[in-house]
Scaffold this active site. Structure first.
Site, mmCIF file in Angstrom:
data_model
loop_
_atom_site.group_PDB
_atom_site.id
_atom_site.type_symbol
_atom_site.label_atom_id
_atom_site.label_comp_id
_atom_site.label_asym_id
_atom_site.label_seq_id
_atom_site.Cartn_x
_atom_site.Cartn_y
_atom_site.Cartn_z
ATOM 1 C CG HIS A 168 6.677 -4.286 -5.615
ATOM 2 N ND1 HIS A 168 6.028 -4.558 -4.425
ATOM 3 C CD2 HIS A 168 6.317 -5.277 -6.467
ATOM 4 C CE1 HIS A 168 5.310 -5.665 -4.563
ATOM 5 N NE2 HIS A 168 5.468 -6.118 -5.791
ATOM 6 C CD GLU A 171 11.177 -3.503 -5.220
ATOM 7 O OE1 GLU A 171 10.752 -2.392 -4.833
ATOM 8 O OE2 GLU A 171 10.821 -4.586 -4.728
ATOM 9 N NE ARG A 191 5.577 -5.883 3.178
ATOM 10 C CZ ARG A 191 6.562 -6.056 2.315
ATOM 11 N NH1 ARG A 191 7.296 -5.026 1.935
ATOM 12 N NH2 ARG A 191 6.831 -7.244 1.820
ATOM 13 C CB ALA A 204 -0.932 -0.009 1.217
ATOM 14 N NE ARG A 205 6.284 -0.169 3.194
ATOM 15 C CZ ARG A 205 6.848 -0.700 4.290
ATOM 16 N NH1 ARG A 205 6.552 -0.243 5.488
ATOM 17 N NH2 ARG A 205 7.713 -1.689 4.176
ATOM 18 C CD GLU A 206 5.914 -1.216 -2.508
ATOM 19 O OE1 GLU A 206 5.479 -1.621 -3.604
ATOM 20 O OE2 GLU A 206 6.539 -1.947 -1.716
ATOM 21 C CE1 TYR A 221 14.420 2.180 -0.294
ATOM 22 C CE2 TYR A 221 12.169 2.169 0.506
ATOM 23 C CZ TYR A 221 13.523 2.052 0.752
ATOM 24 O OH TYR A 221 13.976 1.797 2.022
ATOM 25 N NE ARG A 274 7.845 -11.893 1.096
ATOM 26 C CZ ARG A 274 8.133 -10.823 0.370
ATOM 27 N NH1 ARG A 274 7.364 -10.518 -0.676
ATOM 28 N NH2 ARG A 274 9.171 -10.066 0.653
#
Length: 509
Positions: free
Chosen positions: A289, A365, A220, A163-165, A291, A237
């Site tokens: 994704h 990434e 996340r 979520a935070r990406e 970083y 995962r």
């Protein structure tokens, strides 16, 4: 936020005990980036772990990031008082000036489909844990009788399962937007979209993404209630290939909590079902994704896992092309490596697409190298560089996805003369009786046909002709694919056989 360097499992365990949160995608001995209360810095020194402070004050960093976004939105409000009535071009570059909410992302994609319905369409693919709709946008050239959209090779890309990406959905929206916009003006894009389709899911974790905007910026996981006071499953995962192994956790409070079973989460199920629904048409997958600026290729589920040839060489070559294209576009360096060389992470999407479906797959990434909150000014260059790289993947996957071959560039006179062809897709789509090695000595004259045999599942072999020292042997493979479906212009039930040729040549020394 600090970067530490552990050299033993004992050091790693001690560091994880005092960490408030782990920011690295994969957890293992070596370099690790984590969130830490300031009063724990002394304990890092006591453990004997060297560290660098990457963000001195994380709250101040987040506040400054939010202030940047507010300033941009205030300017937008002045320029376009009623954004909902915006009549912008198909690709609105100004929209990528800052990060966007879940509703704004949905509205932007709907706008693409409204403006160009012959190129883009929206579908609901499932619901999240909290009951929010998950959507995809499919982009392809106009549907025709000769080339139906649903029979074209498909590339499936998604983002924001973590979520935070925040830069990830902006990047996949940029790719979708530019594909639609460039169809009319770019011959390469038109050619690709007339012969392939792209399915994009910008937000694979809508509950978590909304939570990062409203409650906790660096959340996340999903928002599943685990029933013990802990929330969330790591959607990356929860995939079924080698689920439950290294780099995932069975603890509900862990950021890498894998869930109770493979595909236990509605979000993972929705993404999986899109892939399965594409069937044999699916040719490639990318999971975006942030970083770190990496291009990761499978496998990654366990230390020491080896991706078999010739697939490893092909994946490595394409990941190198991605990195090279990004660098030539903006000068940003993305390191192309096998996933496990970073850290093991069992149950991720890329391993499932490659290991279970035998499809070309990558995890990218995005920017930057040290933060989930790169300045808004990074959004457009990140989108631009990854759009150009995606066109490279699209071209390679649509043209060459099914069959891999390591060319015999030269061989000694008495070396073995066997050549091998490896289908990427499942072997049942091939008409085995059609597999033929076409060869000739020299650069002129007719080719001779030699039948190929099955050496093992998904490996076909034949032997090159004998020759003299210095001879050039030219060869290519010829085969037919069986789709089991008929095109509208043919009788129902008739098997379609599509001829393919793969050109190679070799020299005898």
């Amino acid at each position: 936020m600090v970067r530490v360097r552990t050299t033993s499992q004992a050091q790693l365990d001690s560091v994880l005990e005092i960490a408030a949160d782990v920011w690295s995608e994969r957890i293992g001995i070596g370099v690790l980036e984590l969130q830490l209360d300031r009063d724990q810095l002394g304990r890092l020194s006591a453990i004997g772990v060297p560290y660098d402070i990457l963000i001195e004050d994380l709250q101040a960093h987040a506040d400054a990031h939010a202030a940047d976004m507010r300033a941009i939105r205030q300017r937008e409000a002045t320029q376009t008082p009623d954004e909902s009535r915006r009549v912008a071009g198909v690709h609105d570059d100004s929209w990528f000036a800052t990060y966007r909410t879940l509703d704004e992302i949905s509205q932007y994609c709907e706008n693409l489909a409204l403006q160009r319905p012959e190129l883009a369409s929206i579908s609901t693919i499932g619901q999240s844990w909290e009951g929010r709709d998950m959507f995809s946008i499919t982009i392809s050239g106009p549907d025709t009788v000769a080339s139906p959209v649903n029979e074209r090779p498909a590339l499936f890309i998604f983002s924001t399962v973590h979520a935070r990406e925040w830069i990830a959905p902006m990047t996949t929206c940029y790719i979708a937007s530019k594909l639609v916009s460039d169809y009319d003006t770019d011959d390469q894009v038109r050619m690709l979209l007339d012969h392939a389709r792209v399915v994009v899911v910008p937000v694979g974790n809508p509950d978590g993404y909304l939570y990062t905007w409203s409650v906790e910026r660096y959340w996340r996981k999903s928002r599943r209630d685990n029933g013990d006071g802990n929330f969330g499953v790591d959607i990356n995962r929860n995939w079924g290939y080698e689920w439950g192994g290294s780099g995932s956790s069975g603890q509900t409070g862990s950021n890498t909590y894998r869930g109770t079973a493979p595909f236990s989460e509605p979000e993972t199920q929705a993404l999986r079902d899109v892939a399965l629904g594409l069937g044999q048409s699916l040719v490639a997958h990318i999971d975006y994704h942030s970083y770190s600026q990496l291009v990761l290729w499978p496998y990654g589920y366990a230390d020491g896992v080896i991706t078999p040839e010739p697939y490893a060489s092909e994946l490595q070559a394409v990941s190198g092309c991605i990195a090279d294209t990004i660098f030539s576009t903006t000068g940003a360096y993305y390191n192309p490596i096998q996933s496990v060389d970073l850290y093991p992470a069992a149950g991720d999407s890329s391993d499932w697409f490659f290991g279970e479906l035998a499809r070309m797959s990558f995890t990218i990434e995005l920017r930057t190298r040290n933060s989930f909150s790169p300045p808004p000014s990074e959004i457009r260059p990140c989108g631009r560089e990854n759009y150009e790289a995606f066109l490279v993947v699209m071209d390679k996957a649509a043209r060459h996805h099914r069959y891999l071959h390591q060319p015999m560039q030269q061989r000694e006179l008495f070396d073995e003369r066997w050549v091998r062809l490896h289908p990427f897709a499942n072997a049942e789509v091939i008409d085995d009786s059609s597999l033929t090695l076409m060869t000739r000595i020299g650069t002129s004259g007719t080719f001779s046909a030699l039948p190929m045999s099955i050496e093992s599942p998904n490996v076909f072999t034949a032997e090159l002709p004998e020759g003299m020292c210095g001879d050039q042997v030219q060869y290519y493979f010829r085969l037919s694919e069986v789709t089991g479906q008929s095109r509208p212009s043919q009788k129902q039930g008739k098997l379609i056989r599509t001829s393919r040729s793969i050109q190679r040549e070799a020299h005898i020394h």
